[in-house]
Design a protein around this motif. Structure first.
Motif, short mmCIF file in Angstrom:
data_model
loop_
_atom_site.label_atom_id
_atom_site.label_comp_id
_atom_site.label_asym_id
_atom_site.label_seq_id
_atom_site.Cartn_x
_atom_site.Cartn_y
_atom_site.Cartn_z
N LYS A 154 15.68 -5.21 -6.40
CA LYS A 154 15.11 -4.52 -7.73
C LYS A 154 13.55 -4.93 -8.05
O LYS A 154 12.91 -4.12 -8.37
CB LYS A 154 15.92 -4.28 -8.98
CG LYS A 154 15.90 -5.68 -9.71
CD LYS A 154 16.79 -5.62 -10.67
CE LYS A 154 16.86 -7.00 -11.67
NZ LYS A 154 16.79 -8.26 -10.94
N ASP A 155 13.22 -6.04 -7.56
CA ASP A 155 11.83 -6.57 -7.85
C ASP A 155 11.08 -6.72 -6.77
O ASP A 155 10.72 -7.64 -6.13
CB ASP A 155 11.82 -7.99 -8.46
CG ASP A 155 12.72 -8.14 -9.79
OD1 ASP A 155 12.59 -6.83 -10.56
OD2 ASP A 155 13.31 -8.98 -10.12
N THR A 156 10.85 -5.28 -6.12
CA THR A 156 10.26 -5.27 -4.83
C THR A 156 9.08 -4.45 -4.73
O THR A 156 9.03 -3.39 -5.49
CB THR A 156 11.23 -4.57 -3.92
OG1 THR A 156 12.17 -5.58 -3.42
CG2 THR A 156 10.39 -4.54 -2.60
N PHE A 157 7.93 -4.74 -4.54
CA PHE A 157 6.65 -4.06 -4.21
C PHE A 157 6.57 -3.02 -3.44
O PHE A 157 7.01 -3.46 -2.22
CB PHE A 157 5.33 -4.97 -4.12
CG PHE A 157 4.08 -4.14 -4.26
CD1 PHE A 157 3.65 -3.36 -5.13
CD2 PHE A 157 3.34 -3.91 -2.77
CE1 PHE A 157 2.39 -2.55 -5.28
CE2 PHE A 157 2.32 -3.04 -2.69
CZ PHE A 157 2.00 -2.27 -4.04
N LYS A 158 6.51 -1.72 -3.78
CA LYS A 158 6.50 -0.62 -2.76
C LYS A 158 5.28 -0.05 -2.71
O LYS A 158 4.68 0.44 -3.95
CB LYS A 158 7.66 0.32 -3.30
CG LYS A 158 8.96 -0.28 -2.94
CD LYS A 158 10.15 0.79 -3.36
CE LYS A 158 11.35 0.02 -3.02
NZ LYS A 158 12.98 1.22 -3.56
N LEU A 159 4.45 0.36 -1.72
CA LEU A 159 3.55 0.72 -1.25
C LEU A 159 3.72 2.17 -0.84
O LEU A 159 3.98 2.23 0.28
CB LEU A 159 2.53 0.05 -0.56
CG LEU A 159 1.00 0.78 -0.27
CD1 LEU A 159 0.14 1.16 -1.58
CD2 LEU A 159 0.25 -0.29 0.78
N LYS A 160 3.44 3.16 -1.53
CA LYS A 160 3.59 4.55 -1.10
C LYS A 160 2.40 5.04 -0.54
O LYS A 160 1.48 5.11 -1.22
CB LYS A 160 4.34 5.34 -2.23
CG LYS A 160 5.65 4.62 -2.75
CD LYS A 160 6.58 5.80 -3.64
CE LYS A 160 7.84 4.95 -3.94
NZ LYS A 160 8.62 5.72 -4.82
N VAL A 161 2.70 5.63 0.79
CA VAL A 161 1.32 6.31 1.43
C VAL A 161 1.61 7.61 1.92
O VAL A 161 2.73 8.14 2.13
CB VAL A 161 1.07 5.20 2.37
CG1 VAL A 161 0.55 3.90 1.75
CG2 VAL A 161 2.17 5.10 3.38
N LYS A 162 0.36 8.26 2.12
CA LYS A 162 0.67 9.60 2.84
C LYS A 162 0.39 9.40 4.25
O LYS A 162 -0.68 8.58 4.53
CB LYS A 162 -0.11 10.58 2.14
CG LYS A 162 0.07 10.96 0.79
CD LYS A 162 -1.04 12.16 0.19
CE LYS A 162 -0.39 12.34 -1.22
NZ LYS A 162 -1.27 13.49 -1.73
N PRO A 163 0.92 10.10 5.35
CA PRO A 163 0.39 10.25 6.77
C PRO A 163 -0.98 10.49 6.91
O PRO A 163 -1.70 11.35 6.04
CB PRO A 163 1.16 11.09 7.21
CG PRO A 163 2.35 11.39 6.51
CD PRO A 163 1.87 11.13 5.05
N GLY A 164 -1.60 10.06 8.00
CA GLY A 164 -3.03 10.29 8.23
C GLY A 164 -4.04 9.90 7.23
O GLY A 164 -5.30 10.80 7.35
N LYS A 165 -3.79 9.13 6.41
CA LYS A 165 -4.90 8.77 5.26
C LYS A 165 -5.37 7.13 5.64
O LYS A 165 -4.75 6.27 6.31
CB LYS A 165 -4.21 8.68 4.03
CG LYS A 165 -4.02 10.16 3.51
CD LYS A 165 -4.94 10.93 3.35
CE LYS A 165 -4.71 12.29 3.01
NZ LYS A 165 -5.75 13.31 2.71
N THR A 166 -6.62 6.69 5.04
CA THR A 166 -6.89 5.40 5.19
C THR A 166 -6.98 4.77 3.76
O THR A 166 -7.66 5.18 2.91
CB THR A 166 -8.48 5.42 5.64
OG1 THR A 166 -8.33 5.66 7.25
CG2 THR A 166 -8.79 3.84 5.94
N TYR A 167 -6.19 3.77 3.65
CA TYR A 167 -6.15 2.98 2.30
C TYR A 167 -6.76 1.59 2.46
O TYR A 167 -6.79 0.91 3.52
CB TYR A 167 -4.53 2.67 2.01
CG TYR A 167 -3.72 3.78 1.89
CD1 TYR A 167 -3.51 4.37 0.38
CD2 TYR A 167 -3.40 4.67 2.79
CE1 TYR A 167 -2.90 5.54 0.24
CE2 TYR A 167 -2.63 6.01 2.45
CZ TYR A 167 -2.45 6.41 1.31
OH TYR A 167 -1.62 7.51 1.02
N MET A 168 -7.39 1.16 1.53
CA MET A 168 -8.06 0.00 1.37
C MET A 168 -7.22 -0.95 0.55
O MET A 168 -6.93 -0.76 -0.65
CB MET A 168 -9.51 -0.09 0.92
CG MET A 168 -10.06 -1.56 1.12
SD MET A 168 -11.82 -1.58 0.99
CE MET A 168 -12.06 -1.25 -0.68
#
Length: 580
Positions: A215-229
């Motif tokens: 339950k203590d997990t960092f989740k990074l939610k992303v969209k396809p085809g994007k560039t994240y820094m």
């Protein structure tokens, strides 16, 4: 949070025309801002690994709040101490040009802030953009007192790469189920090594590979085809980290607020005190899968270490903007990380990081050197006090040193002593420029491992060009040491294994596009060389960013004298500077 002011933009011309005031902005100019923050140091309960404990934090948040500014902004942070511990805050990597009173290390640039007292840190961000972090700089309080510093480019200035879709800080930390202050206090009393951490964390969360922590997990939610820094920060106390995201490549674009020549890697390496910006290009389609983002330690020394793995989850937004109908069908991919003792990977990785060194972002490397220093860094021992049993090497106490001097912090602040000319009885300026007793540093270790305890500093003339070679030793075990210099960036011009050869190694120095950093890993059983201009007057701490080694004395300080111009002199201390 802040308000605009115009004094920092020298290229703004106010033109009066038909009764209107028009501000004409030349290309380099931009409005600067004063940003105000209040950091209340408090205690609050946090539960991790099914264990609840009271921690020291800023504003009741763990990790602490983001400090966001633009290059050129002035930052004012009022720190109010509402806990029983003394506290000070360091703005790690901020150059602090002529604002050394705001640097933060306790007993170096200030006395700590005592209970129910406050201190206002006031500094301007000059010539820096990227990611840094702030943290407590007294004892081991930074275990829970830390947070990101995000420095955006000036208004109307761009990155030297395509602007990312989103930016996310990723902070690596270390968690103890007990109070970290008790851990280091016990170790210093017994002379033995401290108990290792119980978990690593990503943004304060240990993740699903630890007991009762799904339950203590960092989740990074992303969209396809994007560039994240991803703004990576290693805030762990005593561990360098490998980091990887399954089935994804990362592109390194900045390190310690210096733009780099971009390069791709599947695995990141980052020492405590280092920050790195990486670009993550997501897959062009919804993959119907989740991907672990995992970090685990690189360990190069002797003894025990926390060999666990922290993980977060990279999740793609489903095409229907909802959860997939059958979560059981979603695959979970896991990354492959190097062997935890892979010194060869670390060496190959660090050599790839180069400054961008463009016309717009040049690398102004000192081409000649006024002052050269050879500093050995490593472990040692101190005698066990009478009528005590000690748990260090052969019944002694563990110690650590630079040129065999284990730095003793004074009971007053070094910067005040220097500024008011009151060094007598507090520090001396005879720190050795090279080892007093040379030996085969990476060969068979010497039988005598005792260190000297002293408060010795090195004095530098203003704007002198300086070259420092940090040489690891095999005394009580060769080890990679992440050395951090306050108040400066430095150019990492060379590194190698074995003993530094002053006759042959400098011929291979990179004086064209070396990376500029504030923290560098001294290779296990090797050396690293860096150069900088001493252009910032004050007293500047340099220490291992393993807190256990700092506690044992692997630390020293530089005194940089004032320059001739008013802008090159350290101003008087602020009126609310804490008293010891």
């Amino acid at each position: 949070m802040g308000y605009y002011y115009l004094s920092c933009s020298t290229s703004i011309a106010a033109i009066l025309f038909f009764g209107f005031t028009i501000f004409w902005l030349f290309p380099q100019s931009a409005f600067c801002m004063t940003r105000h923050y209040t950091f209340n140091i408090v205690q609050h309960n946090v539960t991790r690994l099914c264990t609840t404990k009271s921690i020291v934090s800023v504003n009741g948040r763990f990790p602490g709040p983001r400090l966001v500014a633009r290059e050129g902004d002035r930052v004012i942070v009022k720190v109010v101490n509402r806990v029983s511990n003394n506290i000070s805050i360091h703005w790690h990597g901020i150059r602090q040009l002529t604002s050394g009173w705001a640097d933060g290390p306790a007993y170096v640039t200030q006395c700590p802030i005592q209970t129910n007292q406050s201190y206002t840190y006031n500094f301007t961000i000059t010539g820096q953009r990227g990611t840094l972090f702030w943290h407590a700089h007294i004892s081991w309080l930074r275990a829970t007192v830390y947070g990101p510093i995000i420095i955006l480019p000036r208004h109307n200035e761009s990155y030297p790469f395509k602007k990312p879709y989103k930016q996310i800080p990723i902070l690596f930390g270390e968690w103890w189920n007990v109070d970290p202050e008790a851990v280091i206090n016990q170790a210093l009393q017994t002379g033995g090594g401290p108990n290792v951490s119980d978990a690593y964390t990503i943004n304060g969360l240990p993740g699903p590979l630890y007991n009762c922590s799904s339950k203590d997990t960092f989740k990074l939610k992303v969209k396809p085809g994007k560039t994240y820094m991803l703004r990576l920060i290693n805030a762990a106390l005593n561990d360098e980290m490998f980091f990887s995201i399954a089935n994804h490549t990362l592109t390194i674009v900045e390190a310690d607020t210096i733009y780099t020549k971009p390069f791709d890697t599947d695995v990141m390496f980052i020492t405590p005190g280092q920050t790195t910006n990486v670009l993550l290009k997501t897959k062009p389609y919804y993959p119907n899968a989740n991907f672990l983002m995992a970090a685990q330690p690189y360990f190069s020394g002797l003894g025990t270490f926390d060999n666990s793995t922290v993980a977060g989850i990279l999740e793609y937004e489903s095409p229907l903007h909802g959860s997939p109908t059958n979560k059981n069908k979603i695959k979970l991919f896991k990354p492959t990380l190097p062997n935890m003792t892979s010194t060869s990977f670390v060496s190959n990785f660090t050599k790839k990081i180069r400054s961008l060194a463009s016309i717009r972002f040049p690398a102004n490397v000192p081409q000649s050197v006024d002052k050269r220093f050879l500093f050995t860094v490593g472990l040692g021992s101190s005698p066990c006090p009478k009528n005590m049993t000690c748990q260090g090497p052969n019944g002694t106490k563990f110690a650590a040193s630079v040129n065999n001097i284990s730095f003793a912090l004074p009971t007053t602040a070094l910067l005040q002593s220097h500024y008011f000319g009151q060094s007598n009885g507090i520090y001396t300026t005879d720190f050795p420029t090279s080892p007093l007793n040379p030996f085969n540093y990476t060969g068979t270790p010497p039988n005598n491992t005792l260190v000297t305890n002293a408060t010795k500093l090195v004095v530098l003339s203003f704007n002198s060009s300086v070259e420092v070679v940090l040489q690891d030793t095999s005394t009580l075990g060769a080890e990679n040491h992440p050395l951090h210099l306050h108040g400066y960036n430095f150019f990492v011009v060379g590194e190698g294994f074995g003993n530094f050869d002053p006759n042959n190694d400098p011929a291979n120095f990179n004086l064209k596009d070396p990376i500029e950093r504030n923290t560098v890993g001294v290779p296990a059983g090797g050396w690293v060389a860096f150069r900088f201009f001493a252009d910032n007057p004050g007293v500047w701490f340099m220490h291992c960013h393993f807190d256990v080694h700092t506690s044992w004395g692997l630390r020293m300080a530089w005194v940089v004298l004032d320059g001739p111009l008013p802008s090159q002199k350290l101003p008087p201390p602020p009126s609310d500077l804490p008293k010891c």
